[in-house]
Design a protein around this motif. Sequence first.
Motif, PDB file in Angstrom:
ATOM      1  N   VAL A  51       0.839  -1.189   0.000  1.00 47.48           N
ATOM      2  CA  VAL A  51       0.000   0.000   0.000  1.00 47.48           C
ATOM      3  C   VAL A  51       0.878   1.245   0.000  1.00 47.48           C
ATOM      4  N   ALA A  52       0.460   2.227  -0.787  1.00 48.68           N
ATOM      5  CA  ALA A  52       1.123   3.526  -0.863  1.00 48.68           C
ATOM      6  C   ALA A  52       0.066   4.586  -0.593  1.00 48.68           C
ATOM      7  N   ASP A  53       0.350   5.501   0.333  1.00 52.42           N
ATOM      8  CA  ASP A  53      -0.612   6.571   0.550  1.00 52.42           C
ATOM      9  C   ASP A  53       0.028   7.921   0.243  1.00 52.42           C
ATOM     10  N   ASP A  54      -0.821   8.916   0.090  1.00 56.87           N
ATOM     11  CA  ASP A  54      -0.333  10.249  -0.286  1.00 56.87           C
ATOM     12  C   ASP A  54      -0.480  11.250   0.855  1.00 56.87           C
ATOM     13  N   ASN A  55      -0.636  10.744   2.093  1.00 53.40           N
ATOM     14  CA  ASN A  55      -0.776  11.617   3.264  1.00 53.40           C
ATOM     15  C   ASN A  55      -1.853  12.683   3.047  1.00 53.40           C
ATOM     16  N   PHE A  56      -2.999  12.242   2.560  1.00 56.45           N
ATOM     17  CA  PHE A  56      -4.165  13.099   2.333  1.00 56.45           C
ATOM     18  C   PHE A  56      -3.850  14.271   1.402  1.00 56.45           C
ATOM     19  N   GLY A  57      -3.047  14.007   0.372  1.00 54.54           N
ATOM     20  CA  GLY A  57      -2.728  15.021  -0.623  1.00 54.54           C
ATOM     21  C   GLY A  57      -1.588  15.943  -0.243  1.00 54.54           C
ATOM     22  N   ALA A  58      -1.028  15.778   0.953  1.00 54.44           N
ATOM     23  CA  ALA A  58       0.041  16.660   1.406  1.00 54.44           C
ATOM     24  C   ALA A  58       1.421  16.162   1.012  1.00 54.44           C
ATOM     25  N   ASP A  59       1.501  15.021   0.361  1.00 52.77           N
ATOM     26  CA  ASP A  59       2.774  14.398   0.039  1.00 52.77           C
ATOM     27  C   ASP A  59       3.212  14.767  -1.370  1.00 52.77           C
ATOM     28  N   VAL A  60       4.476  14.463  -1.691  1.00 60.06           N
ATOM     29  CA  VAL A  60       4.967  14.681  -3.049  1.00 60.06           C
ATOM     30  C   VAL A  60       4.278  13.735  -4.031  1.00 60.06           C
ATOM     31  N   GLN A  61       3.723  12.656  -3.517  1.00 56.71           N
ATOM     32  CA  GLN A  61       2.963  11.705  -4.345  1.00 56.71           C
ATOM     33  C   GLN A  61       1.526  12.215  -4.408  1.00 56.71           C
ATOM     34  N   LYS A  62       1.094  12.683  -5.549  1.00 56.05           N
ATOM     35  CA  LYS A  62      -0.222  13.311  -5.687  1.00 56.05           C
ATOM     36  C   LYS A  62      -1.242  12.396  -6.360  1.00 56.05           C
ATOM     37  N   THR A  63      -1.005  11.081  -6.328  1.00 55.12           N
ATOM     38  CA  THR A  63      -1.876  10.148  -7.044  1.00 55.12           C
ATOM     39  C   THR A  63      -2.960   9.546  -6.176  1.00 55.12           C
ATOM     40  N   GLY A  64      -3.025   9.897  -4.915  1.00 56.35           N
ATOM     41  CA  GLY A  64      -3.970   9.272  -4.005  1.00 56.35           C
ATOM     42  C   GLY A  64      -3.414   7.962  -3.469  1.00 56.35           C
ATOM     43  N   SER A  65      -4.090   7.401  -2.486  1.00 60.26           N
ATOM     44  CA  SER A  65      -3.656   6.123  -1.927  1.00 60.26           C
ATOM     45  C   SER A  65      -3.906   5.021  -2.949  1.00 60.26           C
ATOM     46  N   GLN A  66      -2.945   4.109  -3.067  1.00 57.99           N
ATOM     47  CA  GLN A  66      -3.061   3.039  -4.052  1.00 57.99           C
ATOM     48  C   GLN A  66      -2.513   1.743  -3.476  1.00 57.99           C
ATOM     49  N   VAL A  67      -2.941   0.637  -4.061  1.00 59.22           N
ATOM     50  CA  VAL A  67      -2.457  -0.685  -3.686  1.00 59.22           C
ATOM     51  C   VAL A  67      -1.766  -1.299  -4.898  1.00 59.22           C
ATOM     52  N   ILE A  68      -0.584  -1.850  -4.672  1.00 58.33           N
ATOM     53  CA  ILE A  68       0.183  -2.512  -5.718  1.00 58.33           C
ATOM     54  C   ILE A  68       0.097  -4.013  -5.460  1.00 58.33           C
ATOM     55  N   ALA A  69      -0.250  -4.777  -6.470  1.00 51.17           N
ATOM     56  CA  ALA A  69      -0.323  -6.239  -6.340  1.00 51.17           C
ATOM     57  C   ALA A  69       0.911  -6.838  -7.006  1.00 51.17           C
ATOM     58  N   LEU A  70       1.658  -7.644  -6.240  1.00 49.68           N
ATOM     59  CA  LEU A  70       2.859  -8.308  -6.733  1.00 49.68           C
ATOM     60  C   LEU A  70       2.723  -9.815  -6.545  1.00 49.68           C
ATOM     61  N   ARG A  71       3.516 -10.558  -7.297  1.00 51.43           N
ATOM     62  CA  ARG A  71       3.626 -11.999  -7.088  1.00 51.43           C
ATOM     63  C   ARG A  71       4.945 -12.219  -6.345  1.00 51.43           C
ATOM     64  N   TYR A  72       4.855 -12.756  -5.128  1.00 56.31           N
ATOM     65  CA  TYR A  72       6.054 -13.069  -4.362  1.00 56.31           C
ATOM     66  C   TYR A  72       6.341 -14.549  -4.524  1.00 56.31           C
ATOM     67  N   THR A  73       7.512 -14.865  -5.071  1.00 52.57           N
ATOM     68  CA  THR A  73       7.897 -16.272  -5.228  1.00 52.57           C
ATOM     69  C   THR A  73       9.165 -16.530  -4.455  1.00 52.57           C
ATOM     70  N   ASP A  74       9.168 -17.649  -3.763  1.00 47.65           N
ATOM     71  CA  ASP A  74      10.300 -18.075  -2.969  1.00 47.65           C
ATOM     72  C   ASP A  74      10.165 -19.592  -2.796  1.00 47.65           C
ATOM     73  N   ALA A  75      11.206 -20.321  -3.136  1.00 47.39           N
ATOM     74  CA  ALA A  75      11.143 -21.782  -3.102  1.00 47.39           C
ATOM     75  C   ALA A  75      10.761 -22.307  -1.723  1.00 47.39           C
ATOM     76  N   GLU A  76      11.224 -21.659  -0.649  1.00 53.65           N
ATOM     77  CA  GLU A  76      10.936 -22.163   0.696  1.00 53.65           C
ATOM     78  C   GLU A  76       9.511 -21.912   1.132  1.00 53.65           C
ATOM     79  N   SER A  77       8.842 -20.900   0.561  1.00 52.86           N
ATOM     80  CA  SER A  77       7.481 -20.593   1.010  1.00 52.86           C
ATOM     81  C   SER A  77       6.423 -21.171   0.100  1.00 52.86           C
ATOM     82  N   GLU A  78       6.811 -21.946  -0.926  1.00 55.44           N
ATOM     83  CA  GLU A  78       5.830 -22.566  -1.829  1.00 55.44           C
ATOM     84  C   GLU A  78       5.153 -23.721  -1.137  1.00 55.44           C
TER      85      GLU A  78
END
Length: 181
Positions: free
Chosen positions: A154-181
């Motif tokens: 999750v990335a937030d924009d501190n209610f618009g007060a941050d240098v990131q002006k895109t709003g709060s967003q969620v990034i979905a990734l695939r985490y792969t690791d042989a030990e956790s499969e």
Amino acid sequence: LETDGNEANLGAGTRCVVLTGSIDTPDQLRETYFYETDPLPRHMGESFAIHSLVELEALPEGRLLALERSLTLPAGYAATLYLVDATTHAPPADPDVFPPRLPILRKALVADLRTLAREAGVPWLGNLEGLALGPTIAELTGDPTETGRLLLVVADDNFGADVQKTGSQVIALRYTDAESE
């Protein structure tokens, strides 16, 4: 709680105290460690710089994913993801460190998330603040040959007060690791 260690600087990271426990015995702590962040990133002409551990996420087999994030102005945000297990470095020798002589957890770089975004051709969302481990990709897709787990960042924009002006967003990734499969 007192501050765990000095703030990260160009020469050294900061130490964060990590307390471990169990759902089965929530009133008992098992172990206490230091987690040591990376030093501040080196950028020319910084007017402001911070670097810290912002999240630890437990993996099913007991290891941790650690999210470190930095902000340097004018360069902006950077973030790295590390895998942490129970192996440790020797404890610090400095008797003035509080708490004294805790072992330091070893970490291994999983991804530089800013570089990963650039290589994938997606906009960088800098103010990353949280992780959530989801189900396996095989469970999500119904395809037993798919590997990895869903990892939400999750990335937030501190209610618009941050240098990131895109709003709060969620990034979905695939985490792969042989030990956790």
